[in-house]
Design a protein around this motif. Structure first.
Motif, mmCIF file in Angstrom:
data_model
loop_
_atom_site.group_PDB
_atom_site.id
_atom_site.type_symbol
_atom_site.label_atom_id
_atom_site.label_comp_id
_atom_site.label_asym_id
_atom_site.label_seq_id
_atom_site.Cartn_x
_atom_site.Cartn_y
_atom_site.Cartn_z
ATOM 1 N N LEU A 29 0.814 -1.208 0.000
ATOM 2 C CA LEU A 29 0.000 0.000 0.000
ATOM 3 C C LEU A 29 0.849 1.261 0.000
ATOM 4 C CD1 LEU A 29 -2.766 -1.101 2.508
ATOM 5 C CD2 LEU A 29 -2.873 -1.067 0.021
ATOM 6 N N ASP A 30 2.093 1.153 0.428
ATOM 7 C CA ASP A 30 2.965 2.313 0.521
ATOM 8 C C ASP A 30 3.568 2.719 -0.820
ATOM 9 O OD1 ASP A 30 2.463 2.207 3.204
ATOM 10 O OD2 ASP A 30 4.300 1.116 3.662
ATOM 11 N N GLU A 31 3.383 1.920 -1.865
ATOM 12 C CA GLU A 31 4.083 2.201 -3.106
ATOM 13 C C GLU A 31 3.324 3.119 -4.063
ATOM 14 O OE1 GLU A 31 3.138 -1.487 -6.076
ATOM 15 O OE2 GLU A 31 4.585 -1.812 -4.502
ATOM 16 N N THR A 32 2.109 3.512 -3.757
ATOM 17 C CA THR A 32 1.402 4.403 -4.658
ATOM 18 C C THR A 32 2.000 5.794 -4.579
ATOM 19 O OG1 THR A 32 -0.258 4.897 -2.981
ATOM 20 C CG2 THR A 32 -0.771 3.113 -4.514
ATOM 21 N N ASP A 123 14.804 7.851 -7.243
ATOM 22 C CA ASP A 123 13.830 6.852 -7.662
ATOM 23 C C ASP A 123 13.550 6.986 -9.151
ATOM 24 O OD1 ASP A 123 13.550 5.856 -5.119
ATOM 25 O OD2 ASP A 123 11.870 7.161 -4.620
ATOM 26 N N CYS A 124 13.164 5.888 -9.762
ATOM 27 C CA CYS A 124 12.755 5.901 -11.155
ATOM 28 C C CYS A 124 11.351 6.492 -11.248
ATOM 29 C CB CYS A 124 12.732 4.480 -11.719
ATOM 30 S SG CYS A 124 14.362 3.723 -11.756
ATOM 31 N N ALA A 125 10.926 6.812 -12.454
ATOM 32 C CA ALA A 125 9.579 7.340 -12.663
ATOM 33 C C ALA A 125 8.552 6.284 -12.259
ATOM 34 C CB ALA A 125 9.386 7.717 -14.126
ATOM 35 N N ALA A 126 7.393 6.745 -11.821
ATOM 36 C CA ALA A 126 6.319 5.828 -11.416
ATOM 37 C C ALA A 126 5.816 5.050 -12.628
ATOM 38 C CB ALA A 126 5.174 6.619 -10.793
ATOM 39 N N SER A 127 5.415 3.820 -12.410
ATOM 40 C CA SER A 127 4.877 2.979 -13.475
ATOM 41 C C SER A 127 3.360 3.007 -13.437
ATOM 42 C CB SER A 127 5.335 1.530 -13.295
ATOM 43 O OG SER A 127 6.729 1.445 -13.407
ATOM 44 N N LEU A 128 2.762 2.927 -14.603
ATOM 45 C CA LEU A 128 1.309 2.850 -14.696
ATOM 46 C C LEU A 128 0.903 1.400 -14.513
ATOM 47 C CD1 LEU A 128 -1.408 4.215 -15.386
ATOM 48 C CD2 LEU A 128 -0.949 3.661 -17.776
ATOM 49 N N ARG A 129 -0.010 1.132 -13.586
ATOM 50 C CA ARG A 129 -0.515 -0.222 -13.355
ATOM 51 C C ARG A 129 -2.010 -0.194 -13.571
ATOM 52 N NH1 ARG A 129 0.181 -2.012 -7.619
ATOM 53 N NH2 ARG A 129 2.370 -2.119 -8.162
ATOM 54 N N VAL A 130 -2.497 -1.085 -14.422
ATOM 55 C CA VAL A 130 -3.927 -1.201 -14.693
ATOM 56 C C VAL A 130 -4.332 -2.603 -14.290
ATOM 57 C CG1 VAL A 130 -5.713 -1.134 -16.461
ATOM 58 C CG2 VAL A 130 -3.783 0.438 -16.599
ATOM 59 N N THR A 131 -5.302 -2.708 -13.370
ATOM 60 C CA THR A 131 -5.749 -3.996 -12.852
ATOM 61 C C THR A 131 -7.241 -4.124 -13.079
ATOM 62 O OG1 THR A 131 -4.069 -3.809 -11.132
ATOM 63 C CG2 THR A 131 -5.771 -5.485 -10.822
#
Length: 149
Positions: A29-32, A123-131
């Motif tokens: 939950l902390d990674e958003t 940190d690297c750029a955030a990744s888009l995650r679609v679930t």
């Protein structure tokens, strides 16, 4: 000998990952992270059907990319061990790439030699995650809130 050990370790790791829920291995939950600055405004927001269509297309393309990556890795296992040469209609060779990456070991050694402390990292750029979720769990952003009286 070391290659056998490494292969065995990878096999055991893959086995454990297949037993444990894969999402539990990578999600917390902390990674958003916060939304980027160019998200849609309320006036620009596409309708739910367009968003659902785009999300379905994205997940299908991601699945195809993962399948392609698996196929490439499998083929590379055979091709990577071949000596350079012509095999039927395919030429197998190794060529130098123009892509470069920082030599972190050399950078760390330089920092240590000069007493500069640890190498600064970001940190690297955030990744888009679609679930895809269950249909009952979907939430529309413009749906009215129901308040119990």
């Amino acid at each position: 000998m070391f290659q056998r050990f490494a292969r065995t370790a990878r096999t055991i790791t893959a086995g454990l990952r297949s037993v444990i829920t894969p999402a539990a291995l990578v999600r917390s939950l902390d990674e958003t992270v916060a939304d980027p600055s160019d998200v849609y405004t309320d006036e620009e927001m596409p309708d739910a059907e367009a968003i659902e269509e785009a999300a379905a297309a994205y997940t299908a393309a991601a699945d195809q990319a993962r399948a392609a990556d698996r196929s490439k890795r499998q083929a590379k296992k055979t091709l990577g061990r071949l000596p350079a040469g012509l095999y039927g209609r395919f030429l197998v060779e190794r060529v130098r790439t123009s892509r470069q990456t920082p030599d972190l070991d050399a950078i760390r050694a330089t920092y240590q030699r000069l007493g500069l402390g640890p190498v600064p990292m970001r940190d690297c750029a955030a990744s888009l995650r679609v679930t895809e979720t269950a249909a009952a769990a979907t939430v529309e952003t413009d749906a009215p809130l129901l308040v119990a009286a």
